[in-house]
Write a protein that holds these residues in place. Sequence first.
Motif, PDB file in Angstrom:
ATOM      1  N   LEU A   6       0.779  -1.169   0.038  1.00 16.39           N
ATOM      2  CA  LEU A   6      -0.109   0.156   0.132  1.00 16.39           C
ATOM      3  C   LEU A   6       0.859   1.174   0.225  1.00 16.39           C
ATOM      4  N   GLU A   7       0.541   2.056  -0.924  1.00 13.35           N
ATOM      5  CA  GLU A   7       1.344   3.298  -1.089  1.00 13.35           C
ATOM      6  C   GLU A   7       0.337   4.602  -0.255  1.00 13.35           C
ATOM      7  N   LEU A   8       1.191   5.037   0.521  1.00  8.32           N
ATOM      8  CA  LEU A   8       0.482   6.467   0.882  1.00  8.32           C
ATOM      9  C   LEU A   8       1.272   7.710   0.917  1.00  8.32           C
ATOM     10  N   GLU A   9       0.334   8.942   0.663  1.00  4.16           N
ATOM     11  CA  GLU A   9       1.375   9.826   0.564  1.00  4.16           C
ATOM     12  C   GLU A   9       1.118  10.926   1.929  1.00  4.16           C
ATOM     13  N   PHE A  10       2.103  11.350   2.653  1.00  8.26           N
ATOM     14  CA  PHE A  10       1.822  12.315   3.548  1.00  8.26           C
ATOM     15  C   PHE A  10       2.859  13.462   3.591  1.00  8.26           C
ATOM     16  N   PRO A  11       2.343  14.659   4.300  1.00 10.50           N
ATOM     17  CA  PRO A  11       3.566  15.648   4.386  1.00 10.50           C
ATOM     18  C   PRO A  11       4.685  15.259   4.769  1.00 10.50           C
ATOM     19  N   SER A  12       5.790  15.709   4.554  1.00 10.66           N
ATOM     20  CA  SER A  12       7.217  15.560   5.115  1.00 10.66           C
ATOM     21  C   SER A  12       7.133  15.541   6.500  1.00 10.66           C
ATOM     22  N   GLU A  13       6.566  16.757   6.981  1.00  7.62           N
ATOM     23  CA  GLU A  13       6.597  17.114   8.342  1.00  7.62           C
ATOM     24  C   GLU A  13       5.912  16.111   9.315  1.00  7.62           C
ATOM     25  N   VAL A  14       4.859  15.350   8.796  1.00  5.29           N
ATOM     26  CA  VAL A  14       4.023  14.228   9.418  1.00  5.29           C
ATOM     27  C   VAL A  14       5.032  13.028   9.222  1.00  5.29           C
ATOM     28  N   LEU A  15       5.629  12.643   8.323  1.00  2.83           N
ATOM     29  CA  LEU A  15       6.567  11.652   8.362  1.00  2.83           C
ATOM     30  C   LEU A  15       7.861  11.779   9.159  1.00  2.83           C
ATOM     31  N   SER A  16       8.289  12.763   9.207  1.00  2.00           N
ATOM     32  CA  SER A  16       9.416  13.157  10.412  1.00  2.00           C
ATOM     33  C   SER A  16       8.915  13.097  11.670  1.00  2.00           C
ATOM     34  N   SER A  17       7.589  13.339  11.865  1.00  2.00           N
ATOM     35  CA  SER A  17       7.333  13.209  13.530  1.00  2.00           C
ATOM     36  C   SER A  17       6.866  11.666  13.609  1.00  2.00           C
ATOM     37  N   LEU A  18       6.709  10.809  12.764  1.00  2.00           N
ATOM     38  CA  LEU A  18       6.244   9.641  12.783  1.00  2.00           C
ATOM     39  C   LEU A  18       7.452   8.629  13.170  1.00  2.00           C
ATOM     40  N   ALA A  19       8.890   9.021  12.422  1.00  2.00           N
ATOM     41  CA  ALA A  19       9.921   8.312  12.279  1.00  2.00           C
ATOM     42  C   ALA A  19      10.493   8.401  13.995  1.00  2.00           C
ATOM     43  N   THR A  20      10.864   7.242  14.412  1.00  2.00           N
ATOM     44  CA  THR A  20      11.663   7.361  15.624  1.00  2.00           C
ATOM     45  C   THR A  20      12.912   6.725  15.610  1.00  2.00           C
ATOM     46  N   THR A  21      13.790   6.618  16.697  1.00  2.00           N
ATOM     47  CA  THR A  21      14.984   5.997  16.725  1.00  2.00           C
ATOM     48  C   THR A  21      14.953   4.377  16.224  1.00  2.00           C
ATOM     49  N   TYR A  22      13.712   3.971  16.885  1.00  2.00           N
ATOM     50  CA  TYR A  22      13.619   2.495  16.810  1.00  2.00           C
ATOM     51  C   TYR A  22      12.620   2.061  15.598  1.00  2.00           C
ATOM     52  N   GLN A  23      11.817   2.917  14.809  1.00  2.00           N
ATOM     53  CA  GLN A  23      11.105   2.685  13.785  1.00  2.00           C
ATOM     54  C   GLN A  23      11.076   3.483  12.790  1.00  2.00           C
ATOM     55  N   THR A  24      10.661   2.844  11.462  1.00  2.00           N
ATOM     56  CA  THR A  24      10.496   3.780  10.253  1.00  2.00           C
ATOM     57  C   THR A  24       9.252   4.305  10.132  1.00  2.00           C
ATOM     58  N   SER A  25       8.909   5.479   9.537  1.00  2.00           N
ATOM     59  CA  SER A  25       7.595   5.870   9.351  1.00  2.00           C
ATOM     60  C   SER A  25       6.826   4.848   8.848  1.00  2.00           C
ATOM     61  N   ALA A  26       7.157   3.911   7.975  1.00  2.00           N
ATOM     62  CA  ALA A  26       6.423   2.912   7.434  1.00  2.00           C
ATOM     63  C   ALA A  26       5.825   2.033   8.379  1.00  2.00           C
ATOM     64  N   ASP A  27       7.027   1.625   9.217  1.00  3.40           N
ATOM     65  CA  ASP A  27       6.587   0.765  10.628  1.00  3.40           C
ATOM     66  C   ASP A  27       5.644   1.264  11.592  1.00  3.40           C
ATOM     67  N   ALA A  28       5.816   2.566  11.750  1.00  2.00           N
ATOM     68  CA  ALA A  28       4.729   3.179  12.448  1.00  2.00           C
ATOM     69  C   ALA A  28       3.513   3.282  12.163  1.00  2.00           C
ATOM     70  N   VAL A  29       3.458   3.443  10.680  1.00  3.23           N
ATOM     71  CA  VAL A  29       1.795   3.620  10.190  1.00  3.23           C
ATOM     72  C   VAL A  29       1.158   2.195  10.465  1.00  3.23           C
ATOM     73  N   LYS A  30       2.038   1.091   9.971  1.00  5.27           N
ATOM     74  CA  LYS A  30       1.796  -0.330  10.052  1.00  5.27           C
ATOM     75  C   LYS A  30       1.258  -0.430  11.415  1.00  5.27           C
ATOM     76  N   GLU A  31       2.146  -0.292  12.408  1.00  6.13           N
ATOM     77  CA  GLU A  31       1.822  -0.538  14.034  1.00  6.13           C
ATOM     78  C   GLU A  31       0.428  -0.004  14.212  1.00  6.13           C
ATOM     79  N   ALA A  32       0.160   1.498  13.837  1.00  5.46           N
ATOM     80  CA  ALA A  32      -1.072   2.073  14.201  1.00  5.46           C
ATOM     81  C   ALA A  32      -2.157   1.387  13.507  1.00  5.46           C
TER      82      ALA A  32
END
Length: 69
Positions: A6-32
């Motif tokens: 599944l391909e999603l588009e988010f503003p870059s600032e949203v993706l930046s806030s999702l990414a953590t030291t432990y997860q990529t943005s994609a993993d954070a969205v999948k987990e949610a």
Amino acid sequence: MTLQRLELEFPSEVLSSLATTYQTSADAVKEAAVLELFREGKLSSGKAAEILGLERFEFIRYAGMKGIA
């Protein structure tokens, strides 16, 4: 289990806030998404754990820490 991409588009600032030291943005969205589907009763704890690569008891404990019983 068949996987689909599944391909999603988010503003870059949203993706930046999702990414953590432990997860990529994609993993954070999948987990949610998995946590929400579990909360709604659309995924079992076993299937949710499988999707996230956790043992069932680990998922149940993690969901509880996130306020999902």
